[in-house]
Design an enzyme around this catalytic site. Structure first.
Site, PDB file in Angstrom:
ATOM      1  N   LYS A 191       0.794  -1.236   0.000  1.00 24.80           N
ATOM      2  CA  LYS A 191       0.000   0.000   0.000  1.00 24.80           C
ATOM      3  C   LYS A 191       0.823   1.281   0.000  1.00 24.80           C
ATOM      4  O   LYS A 191       0.407   2.291  -0.546  1.00 24.80           O
ATOM      5  CB  LYS A 191      -0.968  -0.026   1.183  1.00 24.80           C
ATOM      6  CG  LYS A 191      -2.038  -1.095   0.996  1.00 24.80           C
ATOM      7  CD  LYS A 191      -3.268  -0.778   1.789  1.00 24.80           C
ATOM      8  CE  LYS A 191      -4.473  -1.549   1.292  1.00 24.80           C
ATOM      9  NZ  LYS A 191      -4.342  -3.017   1.442  1.00 24.80           N
TER      10      LYS A 191
ATOM     11  N   GLU B 197     -10.182   6.604   3.132  1.00 26.43           N
ATOM     12  CA  GLU B 197     -11.048   5.580   3.706  1.00 26.43           C
ATOM     13  C   GLU B 197     -10.188   4.380   4.045  1.00 26.43           C
ATOM     14  O   GLU B 197      -9.116   4.194   3.455  1.00 26.43           O
ATOM     15  CB  GLU B 197     -12.122   5.175   2.695  1.00 26.43           C
ATOM     16  CG  GLU B 197     -11.687   4.127   1.661  1.00 26.43           C
ATOM     17  CD  GLU B 197     -10.627   4.591   0.673  1.00 26.43           C
ATOM     18  OE1 GLU B 197     -10.538   5.812   0.440  1.00 26.43           O
ATOM     19  OE2 GLU B 197      -9.882   3.739   0.141  1.00 26.43           O
TER      20      GLU B 197
ATOM     21  N   SER C  20       1.426  -9.849  -1.460  1.00 29.55           N
ATOM     22  CA  SER C  20       1.041  -8.446  -1.254  1.00 29.55           C
ATOM     23  C   SER C  20       1.242  -7.936   0.161  1.00 29.55           C
ATOM     24  O   SER C  20       1.412  -6.734   0.370  1.00 29.55           O
ATOM     25  CB  SER C  20      -0.416  -8.242  -1.675  1.00 29.55           C
ATOM     26  OG  SER C  20      -1.278  -9.095  -0.954  1.00 29.55           O
TER      27      SER C  20
HETATM   28  C1  PLP Z   1      -5.364  -3.930   0.967  1.00 30.33           C
HETATM   29  C2  PLP Z   1      -4.729  -5.212   0.647  1.00 30.33           C
HETATM   30  C3  PLP Z   1      -5.145  -5.979  -0.459  1.00 30.33           C
HETATM   31  C4  PLP Z   1      -6.298  -5.608  -1.339  1.00 30.33           C
HETATM   32  O1  PLP Z   1      -6.120  -4.417  -2.060  1.00 30.33           O
HETATM   33  P1  PLP Z   1      -5.809  -4.393  -3.630  1.00 30.33           P
HETATM   34  O2  PLP Z   1      -6.081  -2.988  -4.021  1.00 30.33           O
HETATM   35  O3  PLP Z   1      -6.705  -5.365  -4.303  1.00 30.33           O
HETATM   36  O4  PLP Z   1      -4.391  -4.758  -3.798  1.00 30.33           O
HETATM   37  C5  PLP Z   1      -4.463  -7.149  -0.724  1.00 30.33           C
HETATM   38  N1  PLP Z   1      -3.440  -7.585   0.039  1.00 30.33           N
HETATM   39  C6  PLP Z   1      -3.025  -6.879   1.129  1.00 30.33           C
HETATM   40  C7  PLP Z   1      -1.903  -7.404   1.941  1.00 30.33           C
HETATM   41  C8  PLP Z   1      -3.649  -5.674   1.465  1.00 30.33           C
HETATM   42  O5  PLP Z   1      -3.232  -4.995   2.533  1.00 30.33           O
END
Ligand code: PLP
Length: 384
Positions: free
Chosen positions: A86, A108, A367
Site C-alpha cells: 500500500k 477511507e 502483497s
Molecule cells: C489492501 C490489501 C489488499 C487488497 O487491495 P488491492 O487494491 O486489491 O491490492 C491485498 N493484500 C493486502 C496485503 C492488502 O493490505
C-alpha cells in the site's frame, strides 16, 4: 476528458456529482503534469528506496514449489515498510498532493492497512491526515487504529450503513466535496472515478517493473503465469502492468467467502454484474448480498474498472477462493517457508496451487504480511 481517457473498454469513467467534476479535472492535470515528470519520478523512486525499502526481493519458494508442483516465485511486497504494497500508492499520492499545494489528506480504510499507510506519509510529509473507518472495522482492527493515532492521524468512526469499507468511502467522498480547496482524497486502490484507477496503477506498477527484471535475471525468461489477490485490484494491476503485452497468463483471486453455495462472498468479477459504484462503472455485487471474506482487505463490493475490462476481453482469469482454501494456503506458506502471509495474499497463493498443473513457473505477488491476521489464525488453528 476525452471519451477514451480514464475508461477501460467502457468501464471506469467519472460518474460523479457536479461538485466533484472540477476537482477531479484539477487532479488529473496535476497527475499528468507533475507526477509523470522526470523530476517527480526521481524523487518518488528515491523515497521508495530510502523510506519504503525498495526494491523488494524476489524469492524462489523451493519447499512450496515442491508442494504445489510448479516453480513458485514470490514478489515480497510483505517486506515493504508497513508490511504491504500500500505504501507505493500512498507515497506517490502524498507527494503529489504536497506538490500540488494541498495541506490535508483524507482516506477511507477497511482493515486499517490503507489508513496506516496514509498516516505514515501524512507524518513524513507534514500533512494533516484524517481517516474514515467503519465502526465495525474500528472494533475489529484496533491495533491499526492505535497505529494511525500514534502517527498523528485523526480516525473518524463511520456509523452509517453496514459500518464497513463502502460506507467509509461514502463519508470520505462527502468530505472531499466540501473541502476540495485544501484536501487531497487519497484513494486506496485502482477504484473510484478517473484519474484514480490510472494514477494508482502508475504508482503501483513499480511492483511488476521490478519483478520482470528480477525473474529474467534469475531464470533468463518470463514466468508462465502471474497471480495476485484482488480486493480493489491495486496490487494485481501493479504486478500485471509490466507483463500486459507478454505471453504471461494472468490470474486474479477474489474473496469467495464461505463457498459456492453461500451468498456471503466478495467476488464482483466472478459473481457480480455491471453497475456504477463510487464514481466508476465496473462489476459490482448487488446490495442484497452480504459482502464477506475472512480477510477484511477483500471486503469491497466493487473492483477496479481495468479488471472488469481484463475479464470482459479474457485477458485475466478471475476466480473466487473460499475462506477455507485461503486459510489452508496461509498455514502452508507459514509451515513450509517461514513466511506468514496476509489473509488477502493467501487467496492468491491458493489460486497458484490450483493452476500449478497448467504452468511451470508462477510469479505470485506476496502483497502483505500476516501479523494483522494472527487473532484469526489463533482461532482457526487452535494456537492458544
Ligand atoms: C489492501 C490489501 C489488499 C487488497 O487491495 P488491492 O487494491 O486489491 O491490492 C491485498 N493484500 C493486502 C496485503 C492488502 O493490505
Amino acid at each position: 476528458m476525452s471519451d477514451e481517457t480514464g475508461t477501460f473498454g467502457g468501464y471506469g469513467g467519472r460518474h460523479v456529482p457536479d461538485a466533484l467534476k472540477a476537482p477531479l479535472e484539477q487532479l488529473t492535470e496535476a497527475f499528468e503534469e507533475i507526477a509523470l515528470s522526470d523530476e517527480f519520478q526521481t524523487e518518488f523512486r528515491d523515497r521508495l528506496a530510502e523510506y519504503a525499502g525498495r526494491p523488494t526481493p524476489l524469492y524462489h519458494a523451493k519447499r512450496l514449489s515442491v508442494e504445489y508442483g510448479a516453480d513458485i516465485y514470490l514478489k515480497r511486497e510483505d517486506l515493504l515498510h508497513g508490511g504491504a504494497h500500500k505504501l507505493n500508492n500512498t507515497l506517490g499520492q502524498g507527494l503529489l498532493a504536497k506538490k500540488a499545494g494541498k495541506d490535508r489528506l483524507i482516506a477511507e480504510t477497511g482493515a486499517g492497512q490503507h489508513g496506516t499507510a496514509t498516516a505514515m506519509v501524512g507524518a513524513m510529509l507534514d500533512l494533516d491526515t484524517e481517516i474514515y473507518m467503519g465502526e465495525k472495522d474500528v472494533k475489529r482492527q484496533r491495533m491499526n487504529v492505535f497505529r494511525m493515532r500514534l502517527m498523528g492521524a485523526e480516525v473518524n468512526e463511520v456509523t452509517r450503513g453496514g459500518e464497513g469499507l463502502a460506507d467509509a468511502v461514502d463519508a470520505a467522498l462527502e468530505d472531499f466535496a466540501k473541502n476540495v480547496e485544501d484536501t487531497h482524497y487519497l484513494v486506496g486502490s485502482v477504484v473510484g472515478p478517473d484519474p484514480f484507477p490510472r494514477m494508482v496503477r502508475a504508482f503501483q506498477s513499480v511492483i511488476g517493473d521490478e519483478a520482470r527484471e528480477q525473474i529474467r535475471d534469475r531464470i533468463g525468461e518470463l514466468p508462465d503465469a502471474a497471480v495476485a489477490c484482488v480486493g480493489g485490484g491495486s496490487n494485481a494491476i501493479g504486478l500485471f502492468d509490466a507483463f500486459r503485452e507478454d505471453d504471461v497468463a494472468f490470474y486474479g483471486a477474489e474473496g469467495g467467502g464461505e463457498g459456492a453455495d453461500s451468498d456471503r462472498h466478495a467476488a464482483p468479477l466472478a459473481d457480480g454484474e455491471d453497475g456504477v459504484l463510487h464514481g466508476m462503472k465496473t462489476r459490482v455485487i448487488d446490495d442484497d448480498t452480504d459482502v464477506h471474506s475472512v480477510s477484511a482487505g477483500l471486503d469491497y463490493p466493487g473492483v477496479g474498472p481495468e479488471h472488469a475490462m481484463f475479464q470482459a476481453v479474457g485477458r485475466c482469469d478471475y476466480r473466487g477462493i473460499t475462506d477455507e482454501e485461503a486459510l489452508d494456503a496461509f498455514k502452508e506458506l507459514s509451515m513450509l517457508e517461514g513466511i506468514i502471509p496476509a489473509l488477502e495474499t493467501s487467496h492468491g497463493l491458493a489460486l497458484a496451487k490450483q493452476i500449478a498443473d497448467d504452468h511451470d513457473t508462477i510469479l505470485v505477488n506476496l502483497s502483505g504480511r500476516g501479523d494483522k491476521d494472527m487473532e484469526t489464525a489463533a482461532e482457526q488453528f487452535d494456537l492458544t
